[in-house]
Scaffold this active site. Structure first.
Site, PDB file in Angstrom:
ATOM      1  N   SER A  21       0.770  -1.109   0.157  1.00 31.33           N
ATOM      2  CA  SER A  21       0.009   0.157   0.216  1.00 31.33           C
ATOM      3  C   SER A  21       0.882   1.091   0.086  1.00 31.33           C
ATOM      4  O   SER A  21       2.057   1.186  -0.532  1.00 31.33           O
ATOM      5  CB  SER A  21      -0.690   0.037   1.098  1.00 31.33           C
ATOM      6  OG  SER A  21      -1.894   0.964   1.071  1.00 31.33           O
ATOM      7  N   ASN A  22       0.326   2.442   0.367  1.00 31.50           N
ATOM      8  CA  ASN A  22       1.169   3.744   0.494  1.00 31.50           C
ATOM      9  C   ASN A  22       0.544   4.596   1.676  1.00 31.50           C
ATOM     10  O   ASN A  22      -0.208   4.085   2.390  1.00 31.50           O
ATOM     11  CB  ASN A  22       1.206   4.241  -0.814  1.00 31.50           C
ATOM     12  CG  ASN A  22      -0.345   4.875  -1.258  1.00 31.50           C
ATOM     13  OD1 ASN A  22      -1.031   5.400  -0.525  1.00 31.50           O
ATOM     14  ND2 ASN A  22      -0.821   4.023  -2.541  1.00 31.50           N
ATOM     15  N   ARG A  23       1.350   5.620   1.705  1.00 33.45           N
ATOM     16  CA  ARG A  23       0.917   6.446   2.932  1.00 33.45           C
ATOM     17  C   ARG A  23      -0.269   7.364   2.829  1.00 33.45           C
ATOM     18  O   ARG A  23      -0.429   8.256   3.750  1.00 33.45           O
ATOM     19  CB  ARG A  23       2.140   7.349   3.045  1.00 33.45           C
ATOM     20  CG  ARG A  23       3.424   6.663   3.812  1.00 33.45           C
ATOM     21  CD  ARG A  23       4.594   7.478   3.849  1.00 33.45           C
ATOM     22  NE  ARG A  23       4.626   8.816   4.593  1.00 33.45           N
ATOM     23  CZ  ARG A  23       5.198   9.669   4.328  1.00 33.45           C
ATOM     24  NH1 ARG A  23       6.267   9.785   3.299  1.00 33.45           N
ATOM     25  NH2 ARG A  23       4.769  10.847   4.915  1.00 33.45           N
ATOM     26  N   ALA A  87      -4.984   7.419  -3.785  1.00 33.96           N
ATOM     27  CA  ALA A  87      -3.639   7.222  -4.315  1.00 33.96           C
ATOM     28  C   ALA A  87      -3.581   5.632  -4.546  1.00 33.96           C
ATOM     29  O   ALA A  87      -3.285   4.705  -3.674  1.00 33.96           O
ATOM     30  CB  ALA A  87      -2.450   7.413  -3.037  1.00 33.96           C
TER      31      ALA A  87
END
Ligand code: C5P
Length: 212
Positions: A21-23, A87
Site C-alpha cells: 500500500s502507500n502512505r 493514491a
C-alpha cells in the site's frame, strides 16, 4: 452538481495477512467530498481503507485498485465531475498466496504487475464530464504533472510535492499547483487541505458552466 470523489490508498494483498500500500491518509479526498457537500453538491465518495471519519455523504468502501475501478466504472456515468484523489497502488503482487507465507521459508521473491489505470479505463465515458486527477511527485513536479494531465486526458491536475515534510501525505496541509488543460496554472501556498479542496471546487464550478 454531482461529484464522484475517490480517496485514500488501495491495498494489494500478498497473502491473507499482508499487503502492499502507500502512505495516503485519505484527507485530501475527504476534504473535497466534505467541501462539495457543504456547497450543496451531491457527492459519492469511493474510499480505500483509511482511519479518518467520513463526511456525511454516500461512501463506497473498497480495498484494492480492481475494486476501486469497478466502483468508479459503475458510478462515473452518474456524475458531472470525477475527482480522483485516491493514491491508487501502481503495482500489485502478480500471485496472491492463499495461505500465510511462513517466515521459516526462504525469503520470497515477489513479482509485481501493474494495477489498472482507473482514469484511463474510464476515459471513454468522459463526454462532457470534468475529470480531475492528482499528481504526487518527489521531483520535476510541474513537468510530471503536465505529462499526466495530457496523458490521462484530464481537465485539471492537482500537483503536489510529496518530498516536503510539512505538506502532502498524512499531514493536514498541502502545497499544491493547479494545472489545467488550457495551460492555466495556480500555485497555492501551504494551506489546510480543506482550503485546497475549496480552490479545486472553485475551478470545477467555474468550468462546469461551460460544459453543462
Ligand atoms: O500515474 P499516477 O499514479 O501518478 O497518477 C495519479 C492520478 O491517477 C491520480 O489522480 C490517481 O487517482 C490516478 N490513478 C488511477 N489509476 C491508477 C493509478 C493512479 O486512476 N492505477
Amino acid at each position: 452538481m454531482k461529484l464522484l470523489v475517490t480517496a485514500g490508498p488501495t491495498r494489494e494483498p500478498l497473502d491473507p495477512v499482508r499487503f502492499l500500500s502507500n502512505r495516503s491518509s485519505g484527507k485530501m479526498g475527504y476534504a473535497v467530498a466534505a467541501v462539495a457537500k457543504a456547497r450543496g453538491h451531491e457527492v459519492i465518495l469511493i474510499s480505500g481503507p483509511v482511519s479518518i471519519e467520513p463526511p456525511d455523504v454516500q461512501v463506497i468502501q473498497v480495498t484494492t485498485a480492481e475494486q476501486m475501478l469497478e466502483a468508479v466504472d459503475k458510478n462515473v456515468e452518474w456524475c458531472d465531475a470525477l475527482v480522483m484523489a485516491a493514491a491508487v497502488a501502481d503495482w500489485r503482487p502478480a500471485v496472491i498466496s492463499n495461505r500465510k507465507i511462513k517466515k521459516a521459508e526462504a525469503a520470497p521473491v515477489i513479482h509485481l504487475e501493474q494495477t489498472p489505470d482507473i482514469l484511463k479505463r474510464v476515459l471513454s465515458k468522459k463526454g462532457k464530464k470534468l475529470y480531475v486527477g492528482f499528481a504526487a511527485e518527489t521531483e520535476n513536479l510541474e513537468e510530471e504533472a503536465t505529462r499526466k494531465l495530457h496523458g490521462k486526458g484530464l481537465d485539471l491536475i492537482v500537483a503536489n510535492d510529496v518530498s516536503a515534510s510539512d505538506a502532502g501525505f498524512e499531514v493536514d496541509n498541502n502545497r499544491a499547483i493547479l494545472l489545467d488543460r488550457s495551460g492555466a496554472s495556480e500555485a497555492l501556498p501551504l494551506m489546510p487541505k480543506k482550503q485546497v479542496a475549496a480552490h479545486i471546487l472553485d475551478w470545477i464550478e467555474e468550468h462546469a458552466a461551460f460544459v453543462m
